[in-house]
Design a protein around this motif. Sequence first.
Motif, PDB file in Angstrom:
ATOM      1  N   ARG A   3       7.144 105.403  27.740  1.00 34.31           N
ATOM      2  CA  ARG A   3       6.758 105.319  28.878  1.00 34.31           C
ATOM      3  C   ARG A   3       7.426 106.499  29.829  1.00 34.31           C
ATOM      4  NH1 ARG A   3       6.256 100.919  33.856  1.00 34.31           N
ATOM      5  NH2 ARG A   3       4.322 100.540  32.653  1.00 34.31           N
ATOM      6  N   THR A   4       8.824 106.597  29.635  1.00 33.38           N
ATOM      7  CA  THR A   4       9.520 107.553  30.259  1.00 33.38           C
ATOM      8  C   THR A   4       9.363 108.830  29.641  1.00 33.38           C
ATOM      9  OG1 THR A   4      11.334 105.756  30.764  1.00 33.38           O
ATOM     10  CG2 THR A   4      12.159 108.199  31.032  1.00 33.38           C
ATOM     11  N   SER A   5       9.441 109.052  28.333  1.00 33.55           N
ATOM     12  CA  SER A   5       8.833 110.451  27.549  1.00 33.55           C
ATOM     13  C   SER A   5       7.637 110.935  27.946  1.00 33.55           C
ATOM     14  CB  SER A   5       9.181 110.268  26.272  1.00 33.55           C
ATOM     15  OG  SER A   5       8.437 109.427  25.602  1.00 33.55           O
ATOM     16  N   LEU A  68      17.525 109.081  28.211  1.00 34.58           N
ATOM     17  CA  LEU A  68      18.417 108.411  27.916  1.00 34.58           C
ATOM     18  C   LEU A  68      18.413 107.127  27.625  1.00 34.58           C
ATOM     19  CD1 LEU A  68      21.756 108.766  27.320  1.00 34.58           C
ATOM     20  CD2 LEU A  68      21.757 108.124  30.099  1.00 34.58           C
ATOM     21  N   ILE A  69      17.654 106.362  28.580  1.00 35.50           N
ATOM     22  CA  ILE A  69      17.574 104.849  28.437  1.00 35.50           C
ATOM     23  C   ILE A  69      16.463 104.507  29.268  1.00 35.50           C
ATOM     24  CG2 ILE A  69      19.174 104.368  30.260  1.00 35.50           C
ATOM     25  CD1 ILE A  69      20.382 102.075  28.475  1.00 35.50           C
ATOM     26  N   GLU A  70      15.915 103.442  28.851  1.00 32.03           N
ATOM     27  CA  GLU A  70      14.642 102.797  29.611  1.00 32.03           C
ATOM     28  C   GLU A  70      14.586 101.514  29.560  1.00 32.03           C
ATOM     29  OE1 GLU A  70      10.822 104.369  28.848  1.00 32.03           O
ATOM     30  OE2 GLU A  70      11.181 104.321  26.600  1.00 32.03           O
ATOM     31  N   ASN A  71      13.815 100.754  30.460  1.00 36.67           N
ATOM     32  CA  ASN A  71      13.273  99.438  30.311  1.00 36.67           C
ATOM     33  C   ASN A  71      11.750  99.593  30.974  1.00 36.67           C
ATOM     34  OD1 ASN A  71      13.637  98.910  33.272  1.00 36.67           O
ATOM     35  ND2 ASN A  71      15.562  98.113  32.745  1.00 36.67           N
ATOM     36  N   SER A  72      11.265  98.340  31.216  1.00 34.22           N
ATOM     37  CA  SER A  72       9.949  98.365  31.700  1.00 34.22           C
ATOM     38  C   SER A  72       9.780  98.844  33.115  1.00 34.22           C
ATOM     39  CB  SER A  72       9.301  97.030  31.689  1.00 34.22           C
ATOM     40  OG  SER A  72      10.071  96.143  32.355  1.00 34.22           O
ATOM     41  N   GLU A  73      11.079  98.967  33.968  1.00 27.96           N
ATOM     42  CA  GLU A  73      11.022  99.449  35.441  1.00 27.96           C
ATOM     43  C   GLU A  73      11.616 100.545  35.653  1.00 27.96           C
ATOM     44  OE1 GLU A  73      12.804  96.067  37.338  1.00 27.96           O
ATOM     45  OE2 GLU A  73      11.461  94.792  36.903  1.00 27.96           O
ATOM     46  N   VAL A  95      14.092 107.264  37.303  1.00 29.17           N
ATOM     47  CA  VAL A  95      12.403 107.219  37.691  1.00 29.17           C
ATOM     48  C   VAL A  95      12.142 105.646  37.800  1.00 29.17           C
ATOM     49  CG1 VAL A  95      10.201 107.735  36.728  1.00 29.17           C
ATOM     50  CG2 VAL A  95      11.933 109.054  36.170  1.00 29.17           C
ATOM     51  N   TRP A  96      11.842 105.172  38.714  1.00 28.06           N
ATOM     52  CA  TRP A  96      11.430 103.744  39.131  1.00 28.06           C
ATOM     53  C   TRP A  96      10.021 103.630  38.927  1.00 28.06           C
ATOM     54  CZ3 TRP A  96      15.138 100.146  39.204  1.00 28.06           C
ATOM     55  CH2 TRP A  96      16.631 100.483  39.286  1.00 28.06           C
ATOM     56  N   PHE A  97       9.363 102.876  37.755  1.00 22.15           N
ATOM     57  CA  PHE A  97       7.992 102.942  37.429  1.00 22.15           C
ATOM     58  C   PHE A  97       7.178 101.783  38.364  1.00 22.15           C
ATOM     59  CE2 PHE A  97       9.809 104.730  33.527  1.00 22.15           C
ATOM     60  CZ  PHE A  97       9.101 106.032  33.360  1.00 22.15           C
ATOM     61  N   ARG A 102       3.184 105.610  36.856  1.00 21.05           N
ATOM     62  CA  ARG A 102       3.660 106.402  37.856  1.00 21.05           C
ATOM     63  C   ARG A 102       5.080 106.189  38.246  1.00 21.05           C
ATOM     64  NH1 ARG A 102      -0.784 107.370  41.845  1.00 21.05           N
ATOM     65  NH2 ARG A 102      -0.948 105.321  41.615  1.00 21.05           N
ATOM     66  N   ALA A 103       5.689 106.964  38.996  1.00 22.71           N
ATOM     67  CA  ALA A 103       7.002 106.850  39.476  1.00 22.71           C
ATOM     68  C   ALA A 103       6.656 106.243  41.045  1.00 22.71           C
ATOM     69  CB  ALA A 103       7.812 107.968  39.725  1.00 22.71           C
ATOM     70  N   ALA A 104       7.218 105.229  41.346  1.00 20.83           N
ATOM     71  CA  ALA A 104       7.329 104.747  42.930  1.00 20.83           C
ATOM     72  C   ALA A 104       8.411 105.286  43.389  1.00 20.83           C
ATOM     73  CB  ALA A 104       7.284 103.159  42.885  1.00 20.83           C
ATOM     74  N   ARG A 105       9.562 105.580  42.538  1.00 17.53           N
ATOM     75  CA  ARG A 105      10.919 106.136  43.276  1.00 17.53           C
ATOM     76  C   ARG A 105      11.625 106.992  42.265  1.00 17.53           C
ATOM     77  NH1 ARG A 105      16.102 102.678  45.295  1.00 17.53           N
ATOM     78  NH2 ARG A 105      16.757 104.226  46.989  1.00 17.53           N
TER      79      ARG A 105
END
Length: 118
Positions: A3-5, A68-73, A95-97, A102-105
């Motif tokens: 998701r982040t990439s 660098l790192i990610e989770n579902s949020e 990037v807060w998903f 899409r980014a909410a924040r």
Amino acid sequence: MTRTSDWLDGYIKAWASKEDADIRALFTDDAEYWFRPNDPEPVKGIDAIIEAWKEPEPSNPTYSLAVLIENSELGIITGTVDYPGHESYTNLWEVWFAPDGRAARFIEWFMTPRETAD
């Protein structure tokens, strides 16, 4: 891809194109965009974010950015951005998903290189 990439690929596309549709694909209608984590207020809403992205940049940037790192949020992106003839930055982006990817924040953390004694 993650998701982040995927989001980062879209960011790079929108950064280069400055097209409204490309920017809208990245941020929710009510997104917050923090250019600095300690700004008094973020840029709020997709229309305001689009306007902010249309401001001229000091030069064409070169960059090296990676997840660098990610989770579902949350996705964390790090790297460097260099504006030749202007400034170089070391970055960390939050990037807060939203559920749709899409980014909410979005929060930019950046540093300029430390001056060193010769």
